[in-house]
Scaffold this motif. Sequence first.
Motif, PDB file in Angstrom:
ATOM      1  N   LYS A   1      -6.610   0.848  -1.752  1.00 10.57           N
ATOM      2  CA  LYS A   1      -7.171  -0.811  -0.365  1.00 10.57           C
ATOM      3  C   LYS A   1      -7.818  -1.418  -0.935  1.00 10.57           C
ATOM      4  O   LYS A   1      -7.432  -2.976  -0.222  1.00 10.57           O
ATOM      5  N   GLU A   2      -8.203  -1.230  -2.139  1.00 10.99           N
ATOM      6  CA  GLU A   2      -9.603  -2.490  -2.668  1.00 10.99           C
ATOM      7  C   GLU A   2      -8.229  -3.596  -3.077  1.00 10.99           C
ATOM      8  O   GLU A   2      -8.360  -4.691  -3.497  1.00 10.99           O
ATOM      9  N   ARG A   3      -7.183  -2.706  -3.537  1.00  9.38           N
ATOM     10  CA  ARG A   3      -6.030  -3.292  -4.663  1.00  9.38           C
ATOM     11  C   ARG A   3      -5.717  -4.298  -3.536  1.00  9.38           C
ATOM     12  O   ARG A   3      -5.069  -5.606  -3.779  1.00  9.38           O
TER      13      ARG A   3
ATOM     14  N   PRO B   1      -6.551  -5.428   0.220  1.00  9.56           N
ATOM     15  CA  PRO B   1      -6.773  -5.679   1.239  1.00  9.56           C
ATOM     16  C   PRO B   1      -6.483  -6.013   2.565  1.00  9.56           C
ATOM     17  O   PRO B   1      -5.395  -7.078   2.649  1.00  9.56           O
TER      18      PRO B   1
ATOM     19  N   ALA C   1      -9.010   5.302  -2.032  1.00 13.39           N
ATOM     20  CA  ALA C   1      -9.872   3.637  -2.172  1.00 13.39           C
ATOM     21  C   ALA C   1      -9.471   2.710  -3.294  1.00 13.39           C
ATOM     22  O   ALA C   1      -9.800   1.773  -2.606  1.00 13.39           O
ATOM     23  N   GLU C   2      -9.264   2.909  -3.884  1.00 11.66           N
ATOM     24  CA  GLU C   2      -8.977   1.932  -5.208  1.00 11.66           C
ATOM     25  C   GLU C   2      -7.539   1.053  -4.906  1.00 11.66           C
ATOM     26  O   GLU C   2      -7.154  -0.248  -4.968  1.00 11.66           O
TER      27      GLU C   2
ATOM     28  N   ARG D   1       0.691  -1.389  -0.307  1.00  9.62           N
ATOM     29  CA  ARG D   1       0.319  -0.250   0.121  1.00  9.62           C
ATOM     30  C   ARG D   1       0.816   1.293  -0.281  1.00  9.62           C
ATOM     31  O   ARG D   1       0.589   2.232  -0.726  1.00  9.62           O
TER      32      ARG D   1
END
Length: 112
Positions: free
Chosen positions: A104-106, A108, A101-102, A69
Amino acid sequence: MEEGYAVLLVEGEWQSLEDHRGKIAYKKYGSGAFEIEELGELPSDVSLTPPCTPEPTFEERFASTIAQREAAYKTESDPLYMEWQYDGTAEAEQKWRDKVAEIKERYPLPTE
């Protein structure tokens, strides 16, 4: 001749020896892998089976995800944040928030 063996003249006598040449061998104790270059039985401290690698712990998976991240934030979202700070527009802020947000989704966070 049997598969996995080679015939070799040793001191005037033909012998059938195990042939593992070209295969990768692994030390049973310690670490290290090497290519077998000679005929003969494998030494007792060597195996053709790669060693098992333990599953990473929760802490290791968590730290890895955080590192991924952070790298993505640095290259992808931080420039958008700076652009938003300079522009001060709602559109620039939304682009930055969408990118966060992208990321964090990528990547997790592990839950267990």
